[in-house]
Structure formats: structure tokens, C-alpha cells
Motif scaffolding. Structure first.
Motif, PDB file in Angstrom:
ATOM      1  N   VAL A 114      29.828  28.586  25.472  1.00 13.56           N
ATOM      2  CA  VAL A 114      30.363  28.957  24.654  1.00 13.56           C
ATOM      3  C   VAL A 114      31.788  29.607  25.362  1.00 13.56           C
ATOM      4  O   VAL A 114      31.739  30.657  26.631  1.00 13.56           O
ATOM      5  N   ILE A 115      32.777  29.815  24.997  1.00 11.70           N
ATOM      6  CA  ILE A 115      34.033  30.605  25.623  1.00 11.70           C
ATOM      7  C   ILE A 115      34.514  31.190  25.139  1.00 11.70           C
ATOM      8  O   ILE A 115      34.992  31.648  23.316  1.00 11.70           O
ATOM      9  N   GLY A 116      34.922  32.560  25.493  1.00  4.19           N
ATOM     10  CA  GLY A 116      35.793  33.573  25.440  1.00  4.19           C
ATOM     11  C   GLY A 116      37.230  33.353  26.278  1.00  4.19           C
ATOM     12  O   GLY A 116      37.529  33.305  26.537  1.00  4.19           O
ATOM     13  N   GLU A 117      38.148  34.153  24.730  1.00  3.59           N
ATOM     14  CA  GLU A 117      39.082  34.422  24.768  1.00  3.59           C
ATOM     15  C   GLU A 117      39.361  35.487  25.282  1.00  3.59           C
ATOM     16  O   GLU A 117      41.200  35.822  25.231  1.00  3.59           O
ATOM     17  N   ARG A 132      26.124  27.501  28.858  1.00  3.42           N
ATOM     18  CA  ARG A 132      26.867  27.958  29.363  1.00  3.42           C
ATOM     19  C   ARG A 132      28.260  28.825  29.126  1.00  3.42           C
ATOM     20  O   ARG A 132      28.228  28.931  28.288  1.00  3.42           O
ATOM     21  N   THR A 133      28.625  29.619  30.272  1.00  2.00           N
ATOM     22  CA  THR A 133      30.030  30.215  29.393  1.00  2.00           C
ATOM     23  C   THR A 133      30.828  30.063  30.352  1.00  2.00           C
ATOM     24  O   THR A 133      31.417  29.970  31.452  1.00  2.00           O
ATOM     25  N   LEU A 134      31.922  30.693  29.770  1.00  2.00           N
ATOM     26  CA  LEU A 134      33.392  30.163  30.485  1.00  2.00           C
ATOM     27  C   LEU A 134      34.490  31.511  29.868  1.00  2.00           C
ATOM     28  O   LEU A 134      34.774  31.838  28.174  1.00  2.00           O
ATOM     29  N   TYR A 135      34.936  32.501  30.633  1.00  2.00           N
ATOM     30  CA  TYR A 135      35.297  33.422  30.699  1.00  2.00           C
ATOM     31  C   TYR A 135      36.882  33.139  30.762  1.00  2.00           C
ATOM     32  O   TYR A 135      36.846  33.045  32.105  1.00  2.00           O
ATOM     33  N   ASP A 136      37.473  32.556  29.539  1.00  2.24           N
ATOM     34  CA  ASP A 136      38.910  32.553  29.223  1.00  2.24           C
ATOM     35  C   ASP A 136      40.432  33.246  29.631  1.00  2.24           C
ATOM     36  O   ASP A 136      41.049  33.928  28.817  1.00  2.24           O
ATOM     37  N   CYS A 137      40.672  34.210  30.557  1.00  2.00           N
ATOM     38  CA  CYS A 137      40.645  35.845  30.822  1.00  2.00           C
ATOM     39  C   CYS A 137      42.416  35.272  30.722  1.00  2.00           C
ATOM     40  O   CYS A 137      42.311  34.806  31.380  1.00  2.00           O
ATOM     41  N   PRO A 138      43.148  36.376  29.909  1.00  2.00           N
ATOM     42  CA  PRO A 138      44.041  36.140  29.348  1.00  2.00           C
ATOM     43  C   PRO A 138      44.994  36.862  30.918  1.00  2.00           C
ATOM     44  O   PRO A 138      46.354  36.606  32.278  1.00  2.00           O
ATOM     45  N   PHE A 167      33.107  39.727  35.058  1.00  2.00           N
ATOM     46  CA  PHE A 167      34.005  38.408  35.965  1.00  2.00           C
ATOM     47  C   PHE A 167      32.778  37.815  36.985  1.00  2.00           C
ATOM     48  O   PHE A 167      32.642  36.786  36.876  1.00  2.00           O
ATOM     49  N   GLU A 168      31.954  37.928  37.381  1.00  2.00           N
ATOM     50  CA  GLU A 168      30.693  37.195  37.905  1.00  2.00           C
ATOM     51  C   GLU A 168      29.835  36.723  37.460  1.00  2.00           C
ATOM     52  O   GLU A 168      28.896  36.426  37.674  1.00  2.00           O
ATOM     53  N   ARG A 169      29.362  37.364  35.953  1.00  3.18           N
ATOM     54  CA  ARG A 169      28.026  37.350  35.376  1.00  3.18           C
ATOM     55  C   ARG A 169      28.603  35.811  34.671  1.00  3.18           C
ATOM     56  O   ARG A 169      27.161  35.348  33.853  1.00  3.18           O
ATOM     57  N   VAL A 170      29.319  35.596  34.148  1.00  2.00           N
ATOM     58  CA  VAL A 170      29.586  33.982  33.904  1.00  2.00           C
ATOM     59  C   VAL A 170      30.124  32.890  34.688  1.00  2.00           C
ATOM     60  O   VAL A 170      30.098  33.357  35.265  1.00  2.00           O
ATOM     61  N   ASP A 171      29.594  32.016  33.822  1.00  3.00           N
ATOM     62  CA  ASP A 171      29.465  30.790  34.203  1.00  3.00           C
ATOM     63  C   ASP A 171      30.791  30.488  35.262  1.00  3.00           C
ATOM     64  O   ASP A 171      30.688  29.825  36.593  1.00  3.00           O
ATOM     65  N   HIS A 172      31.184  30.612  34.579  1.00  2.19           N
ATOM     66  CA  HIS A 172      33.147  29.787  35.093  1.00  2.19           C
ATOM     67  C   HIS A 172      33.973  30.715  34.701  1.00  2.19           C
ATOM     68  O   HIS A 172      33.731  31.594  33.320  1.00  2.19           O
ATOM     69  N   LEU A 173      34.552  30.916  35.525  1.00  2.00           N
ATOM     70  CA  LEU A 173      35.637  32.169  34.853  1.00  2.00           C
ATOM     71  C   LEU A 173      37.608  31.962  35.024  1.00  2.00           C
ATOM     72  O   LEU A 173      37.535  30.947  36.202  1.00  2.00           O
ATOM     73  N   ALA A 174      38.306  31.605  33.976  1.00  2.00           N
ATOM     74  CA  ALA A 174      39.583  31.023  34.086  1.00  2.00           C
ATOM     75  C   ALA A 174      40.528  32.191  34.226  1.00  2.00           C
ATOM     76  O   ALA A 174      40.173  32.931  32.658  1.00  2.00           O
ATOM     77  N   PHE A 175      41.824  32.236  34.518  1.00  2.00           N
ATOM     78  CA  PHE A 175      42.906  33.066  33.425  1.00  2.00           C
ATOM     79  C   PHE A 175      44.535  32.182  33.128  1.00  2.00           C
ATOM     80  O   PHE A 175      43.768  31.066  33.748  1.00  2.00           O
ATOM     81  N   SER A 176      45.033  32.873  32.661  1.00  2.00           N
ATOM     82  CA  SER A 176      46.081  31.639  31.887  1.00  2.00           C
ATOM     83  C   SER A 176      46.940  31.208  32.723  1.00  2.00           C
ATOM     84  O   SER A 176      48.196  30.559  32.363  1.00  2.00           O
TER      85      SER A 176
END
Length: 380
Positions: A114-117, A132-138, A167-176
Motif C-alpha cells: 500500500v503506497i500513500g502519496e 507492506r507500506t510505503l509512504y511516498d512523502c512529497p 515516518f518511523e511506523r511505515v515499512d518504507h519511507l521515500a521523498f520526492s
């Protein structure tokens, strides 16, 4: 094949471009992707063609979200005291309501990833159990809003703590862009254990821009974040050089006297010779990122970038300016040979930053949980 749920907010600007690019990238590689658009989450209809898209849904939680959006528009957009004092409470109410609505509306655990944008929808990632989770944070939300004058110092600290836990709870964290990830680790005190590099990308145009004299300058993008975008700077630059056309929305204050031409698709860039970026000197913006820069270079446009912003990896095709050097930078780009050299550099860099290249880490991520270590910043 993996099943991916992509939760985005398609606003017609950068928030639309990235999730659509991710969807295409993953589907071309055989994965099943469901893109859920939350831009009309509180409305009776989410169809852009239905008149009911302007009416509130009668479901209690969606009606509450609609009322929160109305209150935010009335109390925080023009009223300075409301903007400073009430934005935090309305933003948190919006965040919690969206989490509850999305949790009850989507089969979160029917997916592999699941990806959150966007920040306002990211709370739903903490409701996922087996996927699994990915927070794709701008951009870090707390700092972005605070430097726009939306919170008190105390509210800013509270939101930073709230956002850090997410930020710490998601499995994967990314930024733009990778410099924003570095900023988040340094300023928020993140562990960085789940941070991956997933830079923004572009689709190079087959139809490149051509030189013309005098060069026409274009500003294309969202105009709603006045502090970050630095609209007063854009106005001053426009007074220094009249051939600057501005596209995007919402419409800027007429008192700025910008040559505002409304909304336009990216292919309008073919009519210009230089792309322009403006931003504030606040720390988040100095280390921040403008998606429009990649849109510009995709057409081969040299890009005028404020001298106080230095994005590692985005120097090719950039010409750094201050207000004092702005005209001399344009004079330099008025020479056809100099312009062509910078244009070639920009266009070549756009091919290096194509979506197929920048989104490649998603392939590694989907191989399995053990792949995360290979995606950490600084690793090949």
C-alpha cells in the motif's frame, strides 16, 4: 505479480504526475495496481463529470470531512489569525477523518503493498496490518505548513512529533528528492532505518524547445503555497524582465501584476526558451525540490534556479541567479551558443532522470522485505 494499492490525490499538478507515473511503471512490469483518488473523498460523487461532485456525501464521516474542508476554506485561507491558530486543529481533524474513511472503504490487506502519496491521507498506512507500506512523502508536512505561517510554534512541535511517529511506523519511507530525505533525518531526528531513495522523474519530450531572441521565460505550476513559492519574488523578477508568462492555479493576487495566463498543460513549454523557479530562503526550501524543474528539462529548457537552492543531482541544465544577477543570467542565455549548450545539458539530464530510471528502486522493493537495505541512500 504483486497487487499494489496506490492512494493519491490527483490535483492536476505534481500530486497527479507522480502517482500516475508509478502506476504506469508498475503495470508495465506486470503488477496489478489500483489507483484510488481521494481528491473528492467527502463528496456525493467522485466523478469529475457529475454535478454531485460539488455536493457533500450523506455518510456521517464524509459529511464531517466536508464540513472540515469548508471551515478550513473560510477560516484559514484569508483570515491571518485563523490561519495561524486554527489550521492545526482543522488539519488534524481532516487527517483523522480521512484515515477512518479510507480504512473503512478500502480492502487494505488484500494487497501486497500500500503506497500513500500525500500527507493528508498518509494516516491510513498505520491501519494496514498484513500488507507492506510505503509512504511516498512529497515534503515533511509539519515544516512545510509552519513556514507558510499556518501553525504556532507549539503546534508545529506537536505536529512534528506526530509526523515523526508516522515516518518511523511505515515499512518504507521515500521523498520526492533525496535531499528532502536527508533534511527529514537531520531536522526530525529520524532513524533512517526505513528510508529509501525514490527520486522524482520525468518523461522527456520528443519535441524539444528551440532558441529565440529575446528568450521567453515561463513559470508553470501550483501557485497556492505563497510562502514557499515566493510570489513576491516572482513579481519582482517580472518587473525586471517583461517576457515572463505565468501558468497554474489558483489565480495569484492581481496586485502582484504577474502576466498570469491561467492553467496550461506541460506542452505549452514548447513555446519558451527558459524555465523559472522561485522559492523562499527558508531551510525546507533551500533543501527542497520543485517538480517543475524536471518538467522544464524534459523539453530541453534551461532552468533559472535561486542561488540559495542547491539540489544535489539537479545542477545540469541549471543557471543559478539572485535578484541582482537575474538580468545578466538572461543576457547569457540570450546568446544562441550558450543557450544551446545549457539546453543540451538539460535535455540529456532529463533522459537520465526518466521515470523508468528514477522508479527502478520499486522493482527491488517488490522483490521482498530483505531488499530494503539495498535501497538505502548512498548505496548502489
Amino acid at each position: 505479480m504483486k497487487r499494489i494499492l496506490l492512494i493519491g490525490q490527483l490535483d492536476g499538478y505534481a500530486n497527479s504526475v507522480r502517482p500516475l507515473a508509478i502506476q504506469r511503471f508498475l503495470e508495465e512490469r506486470g503488477h496489478e495496481v489500483r489507483l484510488f483518488d481521494t481528491s473528492r473523498l467527502s463528496r456525493a460523487s467522485r466523478s469529475p463529470r457529475s454535478i454531485r461532485r460539488k455536493l457533500p456525501a450523506l455518510r456521517p464521516d464524509k459529511l464531517a470531512l466536508y464540513m472540515t474542508e469548508v471551515a478550513s476554506a473560510l477560516l484559514t485561507r484569508r483570515w491571518e489569525l485563523g490561519r495561524r491558530r486554527l489550521s492545526y486543529h482543522l488539519a488534524m481533524a481532516d487527517h483523522r477523518l480521512r484515515r477512518a474513511i479510507l480504512k473503512s472503504s478500502l480492502p487494505l490487506d488484500d494487497f501486497d503493498l500500500v503506497i500513500g502519496e500525500t500527507p493528508n491521507n498518509a494516516g491510513v498506512l498505520t491501519a494496514v496490518r498484513s500488507a507492506r507500506t510505503l509512504y511516498d512523502c512529497p515534503q515533511p508536512w509539519a515544516d512545510e505548513a509552519y513556514f507558510q505561517g499556518r501553525f504556532t510554534a507549539r503546534q508545529h512541535k506537536r505536529l512534528r512529533r506526530f509526523e515523526s511517529r508516522l515516518f518511523e511506523r511505515v515499512d518504507h519511507l521515500a521523498f520526492s528528492w533525496e535531499t528532502i530525505g536527508q533534511y527529514a533525518v537531520e531536522q526530525y531526528g529520524l532513524s533512517g532505518r526505513n528510508l529509501i531513495t525514490l527520486n522524482y522523474g520525468c518523461t522527456p519530450s520528443a519535441d524539444r524547445v528551440r532558441f529565440d531572441d529575446p528568450p521567453r521565460i515561463v513559470y508553470l505550476g501550483f501557485l497556492g503555497m505563497e510562502g514557499f513559492i515566493n510570489l513576491p519574488l516572482l513579481a519582482r523578477l517580472s518587473s525586471l524582465y517583461p517576457n515572463i508568462d505565468v501558468y497554474g492555479g489558483p489565480p495569484p493576487d492581481p496586485r502582484l501584476k504577474l502576466n498570469y495566463l491561467g492553467y496550461a498543460p506541460p506542452d505549452v513549454l514548447r513555446n519558451y526558451q527558459i524555465g523559472l523557479i522561485t522559492c523562499s530562503k527558508d531551510l525546507p526550501m533551500r533543501q527542497g525540490f520543485s517538480a517543475k524543474q524536471l518538467t522544464y528539462i524534459a523539453y530541453g529548457l534551461p532552468v533559472l534556479v535561486p542561488a540559495w537552492r542547491r539540489n544535489a543531482g539537479l545542477e545540469p541544465g541549471s543557471v543559478f541567479y539572485t535578484e541582482e544577477t537575474f538580468r545578466s543570467c538572461i543576457d547569457m542565455l540570450s546568446d544562441e551558443k550558450r543557450w544551446q549548450s545549457v539546453s543540451d545539458e538539460a535535455y540529456a539530464h532529463a533522459h537520465q532522470l526518466s521515470w523508468d530510471n528514477t522508479l527502478r528502486p520499486l522493482e527491488t522493493l517488490l522483490d521482498g522485505p530483505s531488499s530494503t537495505e539495498a535501497l538505502r541512500p548512498g548505496r548502489p
